[in-house]
Design an enzyme around this catalytic site. Structure first.
Site, PDB file in Angstrom:
ATOM      1  N   LYS A   1      -7.634   6.316  10.177  1.00 57.15           N
ATOM      2  CA  LYS A   1      -9.072   6.121  10.437  1.00 57.15           C
ATOM      3  C   LYS A   1      -9.216   5.953  11.944  1.00 57.15           C
ATOM      4  O   LYS A   1      -9.271   4.838  12.445  1.00 57.15           O
ATOM      5  CB  LYS A   1      -9.512   4.792   9.800  1.00 57.15           C
ATOM      6  CG  LYS A   1     -10.123   4.843   8.440  1.00 57.15           C
ATOM      7  CD  LYS A   1     -10.727   3.465   8.148  1.00 57.15           C
ATOM      8  CE  LYS A   1     -10.459   3.016   6.746  1.00 57.15           C
ATOM      9  NZ  LYS A   1     -10.918   1.652   6.463  1.00 57.15           N
TER      10      LYS A   1
ATOM     11  N   ASP B   1      -5.462  -0.497  -1.857  1.00 54.65           N
ATOM     12  CA  ASP B   1      -6.317  -1.412  -2.604  1.00 54.65           C
ATOM     13  C   ASP B   1      -7.435  -1.976  -1.734  1.00 54.65           C
ATOM     14  O   ASP B   1      -7.388  -1.899  -0.509  1.00 54.65           O
ATOM     15  CB  ASP B   1      -5.502  -2.614  -3.086  1.00 54.65           C
ATOM     16  CG  ASP B   1      -5.208  -3.560  -1.932  1.00 54.65           C
ATOM     17  OD1 ASP B   1      -4.682  -3.099  -0.900  1.00 54.65           O
ATOM     18  OD2 ASP B   1      -5.556  -4.757  -2.024  1.00 54.65           O
TER      19      ASP B   1
ATOM     20  N   GLY C   1       0.770  -1.251   0.000  1.00 52.38           N
ATOM     21  CA  GLY C   1       0.000   0.000   0.000  1.00 52.38           C
ATOM     22  C   GLY C   1       0.795   1.291   0.000  1.00 52.38           C
ATOM     23  O   GLY C   1       0.347   2.292  -0.551  1.00 52.38           O
TER      24      GLY C   1
ATOM     25  N   VAL D   1     -11.321   2.672   1.494  1.00 54.95           N
ATOM     26  CA  VAL D   1     -10.802   3.567   0.466  1.00 54.95           C
ATOM     27  C   VAL D   1      -9.725   2.873  -0.366  1.00 54.95           C
ATOM     28  O   VAL D   1      -9.036   1.970   0.114  1.00 54.95           O
ATOM     29  CB  VAL D   1     -10.235   4.871   1.072  1.00 54.95           C
ATOM     30  CG1 VAL D   1     -11.332   5.672   1.762  1.00 54.95           C
ATOM     31  CG2 VAL D   1      -9.092   4.602   2.045  1.00 54.95           C
TER      32      VAL D   1
ATOM     33  N   ASP E   1      -5.494   1.827  10.711  1.00 58.20           N
ATOM     34  CA  ASP E   1      -6.900   1.511  10.950  1.00 58.20           C
ATOM     35  C   ASP E   1      -7.031   1.048  12.408  1.00 58.20           C
ATOM     36  O   ASP E   1      -7.146   1.868  13.306  1.00 58.20           O
ATOM     37  CB  ASP E   1      -7.272   0.434   9.928  1.00 58.20           C
ATOM     38  CG  ASP E   1      -8.745   0.104   9.888  1.00 58.20           C
ATOM     39  OD1 ASP E   1      -9.542   0.879  10.407  1.00 58.20           O
ATOM     40  OD2 ASP E   1      -9.105  -0.947   9.332  1.00 58.20           O
TER      41      ASP E   1
ATOM     42  N   ARG F   1      -5.369   0.352  -6.893  1.00 57.13           N
ATOM     43  CA  ARG F   1      -4.093   0.965  -6.493  1.00 57.13           C
ATOM     44  C   ARG F   1      -3.657   2.099  -7.423  1.00 57.13           C
ATOM     45  O   ARG F   1      -2.936   2.994  -7.023  1.00 57.13           O
ATOM     46  CB  ARG F   1      -2.966  -0.088  -6.488  1.00 57.13           C
ATOM     47  CG  ARG F   1      -3.103  -1.129  -5.419  1.00 57.13           C
ATOM     48  CD  ARG F   1      -1.803  -1.902  -5.266  1.00 57.13           C
ATOM     49  NE  ARG F   1      -1.989  -3.148  -4.542  1.00 57.13           N
ATOM     50  CZ  ARG F   1      -2.018  -3.271  -3.215  1.00 57.13           C
ATOM     51  NH1 ARG F   1      -1.888  -2.205  -2.457  1.00 57.13           N
ATOM     52  NH2 ARG F   1      -2.197  -4.443  -2.639  1.00 57.13           N
TER      53      ARG F   1
ATOM     54  N   GLU G   1       3.549   4.217   5.917  1.00 54.05           N
ATOM     55  CA  GLU G   1       2.355   3.365   5.907  1.00 54.05           C
ATOM     56  C   GLU G   1       1.268   4.068   5.113  1.00 54.05           C
ATOM     57  O   GLU G   1       1.192   5.303   5.100  1.00 54.05           O
ATOM     58  CB  GLU G   1       1.930   3.115   7.370  1.00 54.05           C
ATOM     59  CG  GLU G   1       0.635   2.379   7.564  1.00 54.05           C
ATOM     60  CD  GLU G   1       0.612   0.974   7.004  1.00 54.05           C
ATOM     61  OE1 GLU G   1       1.013   0.801   5.829  1.00 54.05           O
ATOM     62  OE2 GLU G   1       0.149   0.064   7.698  1.00 54.05           O
ATOM     63  N   ASP G   2       0.413   3.290   4.447  1.00 53.40           N
ATOM     64  CA  ASP G   2      -0.670   3.912   3.685  1.00 53.40           C
ATOM     65  C   ASP G   2      -1.804   4.386   4.586  1.00 53.40           C
ATOM     66  O   ASP G   2      -2.289   5.495   4.453  1.00 53.40           O
ATOM     67  CB  ASP G   2      -1.191   2.964   2.581  1.00 53.40           C
ATOM     68  CG  ASP G   2      -1.598   1.585   3.096  1.00 53.40           C
ATOM     69  OD1 ASP G   2      -1.409   1.291   4.309  1.00 53.40           O
ATOM     70  OD2 ASP G   2      -2.105   0.783   2.293  1.00 53.40           O
TER      71      ASP G   2
HETATM   72  P1  IMP Z   1      -4.384  -1.913  10.931  1.00 51.61           P
HETATM   73  O1  IMP Z   1      -3.477  -2.981  11.426  1.00 51.61           O
HETATM   74  O2  IMP Z   1      -5.831  -2.261  11.176  1.00 51.61           O
HETATM   75  O3  IMP Z   1      -4.052  -0.528  11.410  1.00 51.61           O
HETATM   76  O4  IMP Z   1      -4.305  -1.992   9.389  1.00 51.61           O
HETATM   77  C1  IMP Z   1      -3.628  -1.174   8.593  1.00 51.61           C
HETATM   78  C2  IMP Z   1      -3.546  -1.834   7.235  1.00 51.61           C
HETATM   79  O5  IMP Z   1      -4.840  -2.215   6.788  1.00 51.61           O
HETATM   80  C3  IMP Z   1      -3.040  -0.880   6.212  1.00 51.61           C
HETATM   81  O6  IMP Z   1      -1.676  -1.072   6.019  1.00 51.61           O
HETATM   82  C4  IMP Z   1      -3.827  -1.236   4.976  1.00 51.61           C
HETATM   83  O7  IMP Z   1      -3.087  -2.148   4.220  1.00 51.61           O
HETATM   84  C5  IMP Z   1      -5.058  -1.924   5.439  1.00 51.61           C
HETATM   85  N1  IMP Z   1      -6.281  -1.087   5.358  1.00 51.61           N
HETATM   86  C6  IMP Z   1      -7.043  -0.663   6.367  1.00 51.61           C
HETATM   87  N2  IMP Z   1      -8.085   0.057   5.938  1.00 51.61           N
HETATM   88  C7  IMP Z   1      -7.957   0.109   4.593  1.00 51.61           C
HETATM   89  C8  IMP Z   1      -8.749   0.760   3.552  1.00 51.61           C
HETATM   90  O8  IMP Z   1      -9.760   1.437   3.753  1.00 51.61           O
HETATM   91  N3  IMP Z   1      -8.284   0.581   2.280  1.00 51.61           N
HETATM   92  C9  IMP Z   1      -7.181  -0.137   1.993  1.00 51.61           C
HETATM   93  N4  IMP Z   1      -6.422  -0.743   2.925  1.00 51.61           N
HETATM   94  C10 IMP Z   1      -6.814  -0.618   4.223  1.00 51.61           C
HETATM   95 MG    MG Z   2      -0.788  -1.670   4.450  1.00 49.31          MG
END
Ligand code: IMP
Ligand code: MG
Length: 181
Positions: free
Chosen positions: A129, A157, A43, A151, A101, A163, A97-98
């Site tokens: 987020k 993606d 990402g 998103v 979440d 992407r 990082e993209d």
């Molecule tokens: P976390 O471990 O839940 O913080 O996840 C983060 C990862 O989830 C990011 O590196 C993204 O790859 C993926 N991710 C979370 N939400 C989205 C989204 O809305 N679109 C695309 N990738 C997402």
């Molecule tokens: Mg990611």
């Protein structure tokens, strides 16, 4: 191609301005120092490529692949599936990082890099987020805060869809359903 777009969340112009600002901050902070930029694949590849081309400091590039997502949902256990090629003992690290979440991916990565002996680990994320956060993470640079939507675009993606889009867009319900794996 765009039938799954719900709305534009961040335009390419807004991204370009924010990326410039981030590069300026990094150029100031790391002036005269070495830094290793670690991109979380896939990402963050577009985001990191744009930022590092505006850096005038001594920067090396590495990548990690950490996986935990399918159909937009985390299984809560991020796994490192591609590791670093070189040691990072006593290095200054900036993770790219993209999107953050739940925070579980970054919490795991930061802990891993500290365990590998990094001196300092900073986090730069394109998107956050906050409504979905489960684990607290200290984010040093965060460009955009977005609502709780799935998103895609600018490297992000949904099951590999989207992407290549220059803007960051949210997906509509049809897209979320039809692109499910
Ligand atoms: P976390 O471990 O839940 O913080 O996840 C983060 C990862 O989830 C990011 O590196 C993204 O790859 C993926 N991710 C979370 N939400 C989205 C989204 O809305 N679109 C695309 N990738 C997402
Ligand atoms: Mg990611």
């Amino acid at each position: 191609m765009r039938e799954y777009q719900k709305s534009v969340i961040v335009t390419k112009e807004e991204i370009a301005t924010a990326v410039n600002g981030l590069a300026k901050q990094l150029n100031d902070k790391y002036k005269g120092k070495e830094v290793i930029a670690i991109g979380l694949l896939k990402g963050a590849f577009v985001f990191m490529a744009d930022v590092i081309r505006q850096l005038d400091i001594d920067v090396q590039v590495e990548f990690l692949i950490v996986k935990s997502y399918k159909n937009g949902k985390t299984n809560g256990k991020p796994q490192i599936v591609l590791d670093l090629k070189k040691g990072i003992t006593e290095k200054n690290i900036v993770i790219f990082e993209d999107i953050i979440d739940t925070g579980r991916t970054l919490a795991a990565v930061k802990e891993y890099l500290k365990y590998k002996g990094a001196k300092d680990v900073e986090i730069a994320t394109l998107l956050t987020k906050p409504s979905k956060r489960e684990v607290a993470v200290d984010i040093d640079y965060s460009l955009f805060t977005i609502p709780n939507e799935i998103v895609v675009g600018y490297g992000l993606d949904y099951n590999e869809y989207g992407r290549q889009f220059a803007n960051i867009i949210s997906l509509n319900d049809a897209g979320i359903e039809e692109l499910k794996e």
